[in-house]
Write an enzyme that holds these catalytic residues in place. Structure first.
Site, PDB file in Angstrom:
ATOM      1  N   ILE A  68       5.304   4.377  -4.102  1.00  0.00           N
ATOM      2  CA  ILE A  68       6.597   3.834  -5.054  1.00  0.00           C
ATOM      3  C   ILE A  68       6.457   2.395  -5.764  1.00  0.00           C
ATOM      4  O   ILE A  68       5.628   1.763  -5.398  1.00  0.00           O
ATOM      5  CB  ILE A  68       7.979   3.643  -3.977  1.00  0.00           C
ATOM      6  CG1 ILE A  68       7.583   2.812  -2.887  1.00  0.00           C
ATOM      7  CG2 ILE A  68       8.363   5.106  -3.345  1.00  0.00           C
ATOM      8  CD1 ILE A  68       8.788   2.550  -1.865  1.00  0.00           C
ATOM      9  N   ASP A  69       7.065   2.413  -6.633  1.00  0.00           N
ATOM     10  CA  ASP A  69       6.975   1.032  -7.411  1.00  0.00           C
ATOM     11  C   ASP A  69       7.196  -0.308  -6.643  1.00  0.00           C
ATOM     12  O   ASP A  69       7.872  -0.174  -5.683  1.00  0.00           O
ATOM     13  CB  ASP A  69       7.718   1.163  -8.508  1.00  0.00           C
ATOM     14  CG  ASP A  69       7.375   2.470  -9.538  1.00  0.00           C
ATOM     15  OD1 ASP A  69       6.385   2.965  -9.608  1.00  0.00           O
ATOM     16  OD2 ASP A  69       8.518   3.086 -10.197  1.00  0.00           O
ATOM     17  N   LYS A  70       6.846  -1.084  -7.138  1.00  0.00           N
ATOM     18  CA  LYS A  70       6.587  -2.556  -6.596  1.00  0.00           C
ATOM     19  C   LYS A  70       8.253  -2.985  -6.321  1.00  0.00           C
ATOM     20  O   LYS A  70       8.713  -3.476  -5.287  1.00  0.00           O
ATOM     21  CB  LYS A  70       6.116  -3.575  -7.499  1.00  0.00           C
ATOM     22  CG  LYS A  70       6.396  -4.986  -7.258  1.00  0.00           C
ATOM     23  CD  LYS A  70       5.666  -5.954  -8.188  1.00  0.00           C
ATOM     24  CE  LYS A  70       6.127  -7.351  -7.848  1.00  0.00           C
ATOM     25  NZ  LYS A  70       6.957  -8.028  -8.965  1.00  0.00           N
TER      26      LYS A  70
END
Length: 303
Positions: free
Chosen positions: A137-139
């Site tokens: 998942i994104d930062k």
């Protein structure tokens, strides 16, 4: 030197894309690296194949795997919420602002660094900088990730992602008031032609499907639950922007004037999968982060 034998039967097109379909346990970047280093051979001609080689009919190829590189990542004692752990899998709740794995811009302080400290074993199947990482998942997205502790578990979990039998539900806050209660977005996603650093809905992109349900409406925002059928890069962020309801706080796909926060209001709240060894269905849910719940409380005061 070990090798992988791959018999391609029905798939056609660019070799890198065909290999990506046939080898779900390996990352796209890993496959590209094998091709770049000349490690993929046509069994009939014994010639090394390039990424843009066109597969037109059934063929057999061999991938000569290089010797594993010694892991040089540094375990770091970073606080990490582990919801579940056994000999095969772990489920962790990644905080907003944490990068999943090291890269040139983030050599340390990542989820992988934390995993190396807190967990005894991690799978090695997805190259040297992504031990244990099955999906990402994104930062600035918070929430649940499944972690593989051995290569057998990694392959089984990756198969579930490919076959769409695992469960991933997100909660997001978006700009605008969505009038309908449910919806499905089916639009192909690929690299943006205008900005190569971004993803976009493009005709030649990969098939992508996102389902959403409205949970709550505010004056200028909507709280929604989303269920992923596919897992493309930035899928939720791109799809919601595409239909005119970009995520609040999204620095890349959202408007400049938005709610104050530390990035997009997107939380991977529910994760479900079949245990790779026991065959038991496992499902986990985690609460929204504090900044998310406080923002919702503030919005409710304005309704």
């Amino acid at each position: 030197m070990t090798s992988i034998q791959l018999n391609i039967q029905e798939q056609t097109g660019r070799l890198d894309k065909v290999m990506n379909e046939c080898l779900p346990a390996y990352s796209r970047s890993q496959i590209q690296q094998w091709l770049k280093e000349g490690l993929v051979f046509d069994d009939q001609t014994k010639q090394a194949l390039k990424a843009n080689y066109k597969v037109k009919e059934p063929m057999s190829i061999t991938i000569q795997l290089p010797e594993p590189k010694e892991l040089t990542l540094i375990p770091e004692n970073i606080p990490l919420e582990i919801l579940y752990e056994d000999a095969d899998v772990a489920v962790v709740n990644k905080p907003q602002g944490m990068v999943v794995h090291p890269s040139a811009g983030h050599p340390q302080g990542t989820l992988v660094n934390a995993l190396l400290y807190h967990l005894k074993d991690l799978s090695t199947i997805n190259d040297v900088i992504r031990p244990g990482i099955v999906h990402r998942i994104d930062k600035d997205t918070s929430g649940l990730l499944m972690i593989a502790k051995n290569d057998f578990a990694h392959e089984k979990l990756a198969e579930q992602l490919k076959e769409k039998t695992s469960l991933r539900k997100y909660v997001a806050l978006v700009h605008g008031v969505i009038p309908h209660d449910k919806g499905t977005i089916t639009a192909p996603i690929g690299r943006s032609k205008q900005d190569r650093k971004k993803q976009a809905v493009v005709e030649e992109g990969k098939h992508a499907v996102t389902h959403f349900t409205v949970l709550e409406r505010f004056n200028d925002f909507t709280l929604i639950e989303l269920k992923l059928e596919t897992g493309r890069t930035h899928q939720i962020r791109v799809h919601m922007q595409y239909i005119g309801y970009p995520l609040a706080g999204d620095p890349v796909y959202g408007p400049r004037k938005t709610l104050k926060g530390n990035g997009q209001f997107l939380h991977a709240q529910t994760l479900g999968f079949t245990h790779p060894t026991t065959g038991e269905w496992m499902e986990f849910t985690t609460p929204l982060p504090t900044i998310f719940t406080q923002t919702l409380a503030d919005l409710r005061k304005t309704v």
